[in-house]
Scaffold this motif. Structure first.
Motif, PDB file in Angstrom:
ATOM      1  N   GLY A  46       0.822  -1.204   0.000  1.00  0.00           N
ATOM      2  CA  GLY A  46       0.000   0.000   0.000  1.00  0.00           C
ATOM      3  C   GLY A  46       0.857   1.255   0.000  1.00  0.00           C
ATOM      4  N   ALA A  47       1.920   1.244   0.804  1.00  0.00           N
ATOM      5  CA  ALA A  47       2.817   2.397   0.848  1.00  0.00           C
ATOM      6  C   ALA A  47       3.485   2.618  -0.506  1.00  0.00           C
ATOM      7  CB  ALA A  47       3.866   2.196   1.944  1.00  0.00           C
ATOM      8  N   SER A  48       3.877   1.512  -1.180  1.00  0.00           N
ATOM      9  CA  SER A  48       4.502   1.636  -2.501  1.00  0.00           C
ATOM     10  C   SER A  48       3.520   2.217  -3.516  1.00  0.00           C
ATOM     11  CB  SER A  48       4.972   0.265  -3.007  1.00  0.00           C
ATOM     12  OG  SER A  48       5.890  -0.295  -2.117  1.00  0.00           O
ATOM     13  N   PHE A  49       2.271   1.777  -3.429  1.00  0.00           N
ATOM     14  CA  PHE A  49       1.259   2.305  -4.336  1.00  0.00           C
ATOM     15  C   PHE A  49       1.088   3.798  -4.095  1.00  0.00           C
ATOM     16  CE2 PHE A  49      -3.126   3.060  -5.806  1.00  0.00           C
ATOM     17  CZ  PHE A  49      -3.017   2.546  -7.086  1.00  0.00           C
ATOM     18  N   ASN A  50       1.122   4.180  -2.817  1.00  0.00           N
ATOM     19  CA  ASN A  50       1.011   5.583  -2.453  1.00  0.00           C
ATOM     20  C   ASN A  50       2.159   6.400  -3.062  1.00  0.00           C
ATOM     21  OD1 ASN A  50       1.272   7.954  -0.431  1.00  0.00           O
ATOM     22  ND2 ASN A  50      -0.749   7.045  -0.047  1.00  0.00           N
ATOM     23  N   VAL A  51       3.380   5.851  -2.975  1.00  0.00           N
ATOM     24  CA  VAL A  51       4.536   6.532  -3.563  1.00  0.00           C
ATOM     25  C   VAL A  51       4.367   6.625  -5.076  1.00  0.00           C
ATOM     26  CG1 VAL A  51       7.022   6.336  -4.004  1.00  0.00           C
ATOM     27  CG2 VAL A  51       6.114   5.868  -1.716  1.00  0.00           C
ATOM     28  N   LEU A  52       3.895   5.529  -5.679  1.00  0.00           N
ATOM     29  CA  LEU A  52       3.650   5.507  -7.132  1.00  0.00           C
ATOM     30  C   LEU A  52       2.721   6.646  -7.526  1.00  0.00           C
ATOM     31  CD1 LEU A  52       3.773   3.751  -9.857  1.00  0.00           C
ATOM     32  CD2 LEU A  52       1.645   2.767  -9.086  1.00  0.00           C
ATOM     33  N   VAL A  53       1.625   6.780  -6.788  1.00  0.00           N
ATOM     34  CA  VAL A  53       0.640   7.817  -7.098  1.00  0.00           C
ATOM     35  C   VAL A  53       1.257   9.196  -6.952  1.00  0.00           C
ATOM     36  CG1 VAL A  53      -1.479   8.888  -6.252  1.00  0.00           C
ATOM     37  CG2 VAL A  53      -1.371   6.409  -6.569  1.00  0.00           C
ATOM     38  N   ARG A  54       2.067   9.407  -5.893  1.00  0.00           N
ATOM     39  CA  ARG A  54       2.701  10.714  -5.694  1.00  0.00           C
ATOM     40  C   ARG A  54       3.663  11.068  -6.818  1.00  0.00           C
ATOM     41  NH1 ARG A  54       4.129  11.357   0.701  1.00  0.00           N
ATOM     42  NH2 ARG A  54       2.132  10.601   1.488  1.00  0.00           N
ATOM     43  N   THR A  55       4.423  10.058  -7.318  1.00  0.00           N
ATOM     44  CA  THR A  55       5.333  10.367  -8.429  1.00  0.00           C
ATOM     45  C   THR A  55       4.533  10.755  -9.666  1.00  0.00           C
ATOM     46  OG1 THR A  55       5.420   8.090  -9.261  1.00  0.00           O
ATOM     47  CG2 THR A  55       7.050   8.706  -7.596  1.00  0.00           C
ATOM     48  N   LEU A  56       3.350  10.130  -9.826  1.00  0.00           N
ATOM     49  CA  LEU A  56       2.516  10.474 -10.985  1.00  0.00           C
ATOM     50  C   LEU A  56       1.969  11.889 -10.835  1.00  0.00           C
ATOM     51  CD1 LEU A  56       0.584   7.149 -11.622  1.00  0.00           C
ATOM     52  CD2 LEU A  56       2.261   8.225 -13.114  1.00  0.00           C
ATOM     53  N   ILE A  84      -5.230  13.350 -12.420  1.00  0.00           N
ATOM     54  CA  ILE A  84      -4.900  12.368 -11.383  1.00  0.00           C
ATOM     55  C   ILE A  84      -4.833  13.016 -10.002  1.00  0.00           C
ATOM     56  CG2 ILE A  84      -2.422  12.507 -11.955  1.00  0.00           C
ATOM     57  CD1 ILE A  84      -2.472   9.473 -10.994  1.00  0.00           C
ATOM     58  N   ALA A  85      -4.296  14.241  -9.915  1.00  0.00           N
ATOM     59  CA  ALA A  85      -4.204  14.912  -8.617  1.00  0.00           C
ATOM     60  C   ALA A  85      -5.603  15.191  -8.074  1.00  0.00           C
ATOM     61  CB  ALA A  85      -3.411  16.217  -8.763  1.00  0.00           C
ATOM     62  N   ARG A  86      -6.494  15.674  -8.927  1.00  0.00           N
ATOM     63  CA  ARG A  86      -7.863  15.948  -8.485  1.00  0.00           C
ATOM     64  C   ARG A  86      -8.580  14.657  -8.120  1.00  0.00           C
ATOM     65  NH1 ARG A  86      -7.954  19.296 -12.989  1.00  0.00           N
ATOM     66  NH2 ARG A  86      -9.364  17.833 -13.986  1.00  0.00           N
ATOM     67  N   ALA A  87      -8.312  13.574  -8.891  1.00  0.00           N
ATOM     68  CA  ALA A  87      -9.006  12.307  -8.639  1.00  0.00           C
ATOM     69  C   ALA A  87      -8.593  11.695  -7.295  1.00  0.00           C
ATOM     70  CB  ALA A  87      -8.734  11.324  -9.779  1.00  0.00           C
ATOM     71  N   ILE A  88      -7.311  11.771  -6.992  1.00  0.00           N
ATOM     72  CA  ILE A  88      -6.823  11.170  -5.748  1.00  0.00           C
ATOM     73  C   ILE A  88      -7.263  11.980  -4.539  1.00  0.00           C
ATOM     74  CG2 ILE A  88      -4.704  10.714  -4.422  1.00  0.00           C
ATOM     75  CD1 ILE A  88      -5.290   8.577  -6.467  1.00  0.00           C
ATOM     76  N   GLY A  89      -7.159  13.309  -4.641  1.00  0.00           N
ATOM     77  CA  GLY A  89      -7.582  14.186  -3.551  1.00  0.00           C
ATOM     78  C   GLY A  89      -6.804  13.903  -2.284  1.00  0.00           C
ATOM     79  N   SER A  90      -7.501  13.785  -1.145  1.00  0.00           N
ATOM     80  CA  SER A  90      -6.782  13.581   0.125  1.00  0.00           C
ATOM     81  C   SER A  90      -6.591  12.087   0.414  1.00  0.00           C
ATOM     82  CB  SER A  90      -7.547  14.244   1.264  1.00  0.00           C
ATOM     83  OG  SER A  90      -8.846  13.680   1.326  1.00  0.00           O
ATOM     84  N   ASP A  91      -7.118  11.218  -0.431  1.00  0.00           N
ATOM     85  CA  ASP A  91      -6.861   9.771  -0.367  1.00  0.00           C
ATOM     86  C   ASP A  91      -7.225   9.166   1.001  1.00  0.00           C
ATOM     87  OD1 ASP A  91      -6.134   7.320  -1.317  1.00  0.00           O
ATOM     88  OD2 ASP A  91      -3.999   7.578  -0.949  1.00  0.00           O
ATOM     89  N   VAL A  92      -8.439   9.452   1.465  1.00  0.00           N
ATOM     90  CA  VAL A  92      -8.899   8.930   2.757  1.00  0.00           C
ATOM     91  C   VAL A  92      -8.917   7.396   2.743  1.00  0.00           C
ATOM     92  CG1 VAL A  92     -10.828   8.900   4.404  1.00  0.00           C
ATOM     93  CG2 VAL A  92     -10.329  10.978   3.106  1.00  0.00           C
ATOM     94  N   GLY A 109      -7.152   5.240   0.956  1.00  0.00           N
ATOM     95  CA  GLY A 109      -5.811   4.672   1.029  1.00  0.00           C
ATOM     96  C   GLY A 109      -5.256   4.725   2.445  1.00  0.00           C
ATOM     97  N   LYS A 110      -5.459   5.886   3.118  1.00  0.00           N
ATOM     98  CA  LYS A 110      -4.919   6.028   4.465  1.00  0.00           C
ATOM     99  C   LYS A 110      -5.646   5.108   5.449  1.00  0.00           C
ATOM    100  CE  LYS A 110      -3.278  10.725   3.710  1.00  0.00           C
ATOM    101  NZ  LYS A 110      -3.795  12.098   3.574  1.00  0.00           N
ATOM    102  N   THR A 111      -6.979   4.981   5.282  1.00  0.00           N
ATOM    103  CA  THR A 111      -7.741   4.073   6.143  1.00  0.00           C
ATOM    104  C   THR A 111      -7.244   2.632   5.980  1.00  0.00           C
ATOM    105  OG1 THR A 111      -9.626   5.506   5.709  1.00  0.00           O
ATOM    106  CG2 THR A 111     -10.087   3.414   6.817  1.00  0.00           C
ATOM    107  N   SER A 112      -7.006   2.216   4.741  1.00  0.00           N
ATOM    108  CA  SER A 112      -6.517   0.857   4.486  1.00  0.00           C
ATOM    109  C   SER A 112      -5.227   0.607   5.244  1.00  0.00           C
ATOM    110  CB  SER A 112      -6.235   0.648   2.991  1.00  0.00           C
ATOM    111  OG  SER A 112      -7.371   0.929   2.241  1.00  0.00           O
ATOM    112  N   MET A 113      -4.297   1.564   5.140  1.00  0.00           N
ATOM    113  CA  MET A 113      -3.000   1.362   5.770  1.00  0.00           C
ATOM    114  C   MET A 113      -3.156   1.311   7.289  1.00  0.00           C
ATOM    115  SD  MET A 113      -0.551   2.529   2.941  1.00  0.00           S
ATOM    116  CE  MET A 113       0.353   3.885   3.593  1.00  0.00           C
TER     117      MET A 113
END
Lengths: 191, 191, 191, 191
Positions: free
Chosen positions: A116-126, A136-144, A146-150
């Motif tokens: 999950g952390a790697s996916f998060n890094v992947l998304v940030r590089t994108l 992509i930035a608007r779609a991801i937003g605050s990523d609640v 993803g954070k809940t999953s982790m």
């Protein structure tokens, strides 16, 4: 740099991981229902891992589609993500045989957490490659989500040492949470 | 002749090699940390081979993208490269069980060396097909990094007979050297 | 109907066959040269099968590229070809263990023969779908090379019962014959 | 949302399933015809499963090609279909060893039945996404062939408890029924 070939490579790896999971299923040692029942724990762990990889494939698909450009850092993050996912088959084997113990249950959660952390890094590089105003930035937003999953995976790792069953409950919760289609990207594609 | 289908085929082979590597990982024989620790050498060899294949996939990607045309010789060189890479899983198995011996360590380096040589031939056939003024010819340049890698592998093969650990140190050095993104292609794509 | 997805599917199957071949290689049972030498027959059979699949991939590539259209019969012939090719790994295992016997050597030739016949049918369905004046019809011509291969395989099957080594010699001859790039398609792409 | 990446992912999974089937074939334990004959049941089950997956690949191809758009529900249905198909290799192993018993024969039919149902759901989500006037809706029509297959599988499951051979006969009948090219899509592509 376009995202096409990275998508194709990631698809291949994830497709092979899914089928290696299937490959590790053993046929029942007999021809009655008791023999089938003895394979049930293995089948349930298989279903969990199958859904786990399937969700990553789905999210990877959405994220890559929403991005126009990628960087060298994206390729590294992607390879790291695939590395963690590639450990799922061996963990599934371990869980199949030792599912009632704390350490296998916790390790499964730990690999899910770093994936999950790697996916998060992947998304940030994108997001960095496409800009803060990008789709992509608007779609991801605050990523609640993803954070809940982790957070749930981290709780599961600790809870495994009380009872592995709490950990499994939390992992299944994360899977169900993601199975509901992600409205963020749907919203995006409507706009 | 375009490079599309050769890329797709090579991606498939490399993706399957990576997951076969993962497939050969064995779950710990027990549920305590000692059992996990007993799997560590196998996991480290797996990481080395995973990174090794990952780097080839990455470089293959860059080189194919930079080329517009390929020849029949490119297809042969590519098949040869994939042949050597396909030996990595069995060598990883051998190293997992016999990592403290000279011959397995030297053989791993020898296959890495001939894989590197095949990649070198592949690149040369691409330069011949695209011309000395092509993007790929300018991007590759004098290929110091490639030549250094092959020298380090050759040294590792010899050093394995003194101590396998020197050989492993050299192989890891090559891997780290390539993990740093290749500025040649970045420079190229900026221009 | 275009040829794109059939190509991608066939590529995947052939890529996985090649890596399954690699997967069946066993590491040496020891760390000296004698242990490596004991794996040599298996490695040589692996090389033969690797080259065999590699040649099919290459020819498949050329033939599909030269064709604009395909029919339902092409898809059936292609599936049949992939079926025979998918038997190569298990035959390679058999040959590895029993290479000095007639029946394994003859069976290998028999599967190579029917794979060749399926490829022939595949090509004919493509010619029918694209017309006698099409690029693919002109490129294939009278197909001397294909007919010679099938004759050599048929001879090899019979010869295996005299000595398996004659059969292996004939199979290697076919492989070498195809390794030389096929001037028919080169000529074609020049025109 | 286009259908391209879902097609590529599904192709990969199905290609790997086919080759895992091949991978599970065992070489004969000997070098005479009796040893080959002992492998025949396994080979016949393999052929059935190979054709089964091949038919799904073919139909999946036609259906995806006829559709322009897909929804999130399509992706879920597709993942579900691939899940059931991924159980075919382990069922093939079971059938290979216990083909003369009722439960394995019935289970094979049950997985074929739910795979058929998943494919049916997949098609319906595509019709909903593309509209009742779309090419895919007209091509599928009342889907007599699909419904007949599911009825035959259901009959086979029950019949397995009388004699597994009736079940196998029905499964082979379904396979033959689909091997005849589907005139619905041919008609479509002509118009």
């Amino acid at each position: 740099m376009g995202t096409g070939r990275v998508e194709a490579f990631s698809d291949s790896v994830m497709a092979v991981i899914i089928t290696i999971l299937a490959f590790e299923l053993r046929p029942p040692n007999g021809v009655d229902l008791a023999a089938v029942r003895a394979q049930l724990p293995g089948l349930l762990v298989y279903v969990l891992s199958f859904v786990f990889i399937g969700i990553y494939w789905n999210n990877h698909h959405h994220v890559m589609r929403a991005a126009d450009r990628m960087s060298g850092a994206t390729m590294c993050a992607n390879l790291l993500l695939l590395f963690w996912l590639s450990l799922i088959p061996v963990l599934t084997l371990w869980l199949r045989d030792d599912y009632q113990h704390a350490l296998p249950a916790a390790t499964y959660g730990a690999v899910a957490l770093v994936a999950g952390a790697s996916f998060n890094v992947l998304v940030r590089t994108l997001i960095r490659a496409n800009g803060q105003d990008s789709a992509i930035a608007r779609a991801i937003g605050s990523d609640v989500k993803g954070k809940t999953s982790m957070a749930l995976y981290a709780t599961g790792i600790a809870a495994a040492f009380i009872s592995p069953w709490i950990a499994y409950g939390l992992y299944v919760t994360v899977a169900l949470m993601w199975f509901v289609p992600d409205s963020r990207f749907t919203r995006q594609s409507r706009a």
